[in-house]
Design a protein around this motif. Structure first.
Motif, PDB file in Angstrom:
ATOM      1  N   MET A  83     -96.645  18.370  11.066  1.00  0.00           N
ATOM      2  CA  MET A  83     -95.998  18.567  12.352  1.00  0.00           C
ATOM      3  C   MET A  83     -96.981  19.344  13.221  1.00  0.00           C
ATOM      4  O   MET A  83     -97.684  20.230  12.727  1.00  0.00           O
ATOM      5  CB  MET A  83     -94.699  19.360  12.222  1.00  0.00           C
ATOM      6  CG  MET A  83     -93.658  18.744  11.294  1.00  0.00           C
ATOM      7  SD  MET A  83     -93.056  17.133  11.854  1.00  0.00           S
ATOM      8  CE  MET A  83     -92.252  17.576  13.387  1.00  0.00           C
ATOM      9  N   LEU A 113     -87.149  19.493   9.563  1.00  0.00           N
ATOM     10  CA  LEU A 113     -87.382  20.408  10.674  1.00  0.00           C
ATOM     11  C   LEU A 113     -86.051  20.950  11.166  1.00  0.00           C
ATOM     12  O   LEU A 113     -85.139  20.177  11.468  1.00  0.00           O
ATOM     13  CB  LEU A 113     -88.102  19.685  11.824  1.00  0.00           C
ATOM     14  CG  LEU A 113     -88.148  20.438  13.167  1.00  0.00           C
ATOM     15  CD1 LEU A 113     -89.021  21.685  13.060  1.00  0.00           C
ATOM     16  CD2 LEU A 113     -88.638  19.517  14.283  1.00  0.00           C
ATOM     17  N   TYR A 168     -85.401  23.095  14.248  1.00  0.00           N
ATOM     18  CA  TYR A 168     -86.177  23.632  15.361  1.00  0.00           C
ATOM     19  C   TYR A 168     -85.694  25.033  15.745  1.00  0.00           C
ATOM     20  O   TYR A 168     -86.510  25.949  15.908  1.00  0.00           O
ATOM     21  CB  TYR A 168     -86.101  22.692  16.562  1.00  0.00           C
ATOM     22  CG  TYR A 168     -87.113  23.023  17.635  1.00  0.00           C
ATOM     23  CD1 TYR A 168     -88.364  22.410  17.653  1.00  0.00           C
ATOM     24  CD2 TYR A 168     -86.830  23.962  18.633  1.00  0.00           C
ATOM     25  CE1 TYR A 168     -89.306  22.726  18.624  1.00  0.00           C
ATOM     26  CE2 TYR A 168     -87.756  24.281  19.610  1.00  0.00           C
ATOM     27  CZ  TYR A 168     -89.001  23.662  19.603  1.00  0.00           C
ATOM     28  OH  TYR A 168     -89.920  23.981  20.562  1.00  0.00           O
ATOM     29  N   ILE A 199     -90.014  24.478   8.987  1.00  0.00           N
ATOM     30  CA  ILE A 199     -90.522  23.175   8.551  1.00  0.00           C
ATOM     31  C   ILE A 199     -90.584  23.230   7.025  1.00  0.00           C
ATOM     32  O   ILE A 199     -91.249  24.098   6.453  1.00  0.00           O
ATOM     33  CB  ILE A 199     -91.911  22.867   9.115  1.00  0.00           C
ATOM     34  CG1 ILE A 199     -91.861  22.774  10.644  1.00  0.00           C
ATOM     35  CG2 ILE A 199     -92.464  21.573   8.528  1.00  0.00           C
ATOM     36  CD1 ILE A 199     -93.225  22.641  11.291  1.00  0.00           C
TER      37      ILE A 199
END
Length: 252
Positions: free
Chosen positions: A148, A202, A204, A209
């Motif tokens: 990511m 994920l 956020y 992560i």
């Protein structure tokens, strides 16, 4: 509290919690009805305890680390962005598979394209909120990275390597060595992956992560925790063979 302790003592509480909403995380047979009813009771009732709340607040006396995405629905269509692909990578027509070709693809040199590291980012759709996961079949290569990253990552120089800066997070394999890296800090695994498929979670808002080996049972590999300051894109590094994005989901 007895129910919470039962969850903690299970080999894989993530699988138990996910089953009631998203189905099995691995290709395993369904448990019997009694087990499923018990799992649902633990998740949705918890003997009067807010199980979801306990898992997310991470009470240290009960659970030290559980990475869970609740109520994930809908399909994530992660596509590779050829405009970011290094010139020795081949992107399939469906934009799901990336291969090391060794041949210059003669794409134009642009500010978006990785110039020195054989990697590619996902297309302009980005992760800026919610809980998501995506999966990659890594069986076609022994030199890969799934990642990511922020769109502001450099595109030239060694510092553009995903995981080798503070704008990216990486799970990798180089030969027989597996590990994770962020901002040039590496953590090597003592065990190899047991399957050819990995999952990236994920969350956020929580700044997490997480990487999982999709073996049976599913195995947590590592979790990075931070505060995200930009939207995130999926990224792939390939130094040999090919790997394929298999799919994913997001919270709606």
């Amino acid at each position: 509290m007895r129910d919470i302790e039962e969850l903690c003592n299970m080999t894989d509480p993530l699988t138990v919690l996910q089953e009631s909403d998203t189905g099995d995380l691995c290709d395993t047979e369904d448990g019997d009805n009694k087990d499923r009813e018990r799992h649902e009771e633990l998740l949705h009732d918890g003997g009067g305890v807010d199980v979801a709340g306990v898992l997310h607040t991470g009470l240290s006396d009960i659970i030290t680390e559980v990475n869970v995405s609740f109520y994930i629905q809908g399909a994530e269509d992660i596509l590779l962005d050829g405009n970011t692909a290094h010139n020795k990578l081949h992107i399939s027509d469906d934009r799901k598979t990336v291969s090391w070709s060794g041949r210059n693809q003669n794409r134009p040199v642009t500010p978006e394209r990785f110039q020195d590291c054989p990697q590619v980012m996902s297309s302009s759709w980005s992760f800026s909120s919610g809980r998501h996961y995506w999966e990659v079949d890594v069986g076609g290569s022994n030199r890969w990275g799934v990642r990511m990253c922020y769109p502001s990552i450099d595109r030239r120089g060694w510092q553009s390597g995903i995981g080798w800066n503070n704008k990216s997070w990486d799970l990798y394999r180089i030969g027989n060595q597996y590990g994770v890296t962020h901002d040039r800090n590496k953590t090597n695994f003592h065990r190899n992956l047991s399957s050819t498929r990995v999952r990236i979670y994920l969350d956020y808002e929580a700044g997490r992560i997480s990487f999982y080996d999709l073996c049976d049972p599913i195995r947590h590999l590592h979790t990075f925790t931070t505060t995200f300051t930009e939207p995130l894109h999926a990224g792939v590094y390939i130094g040999r063979g090919c790997i394929k994005i298999c799919g994913g989901n997001r919270e709606m």
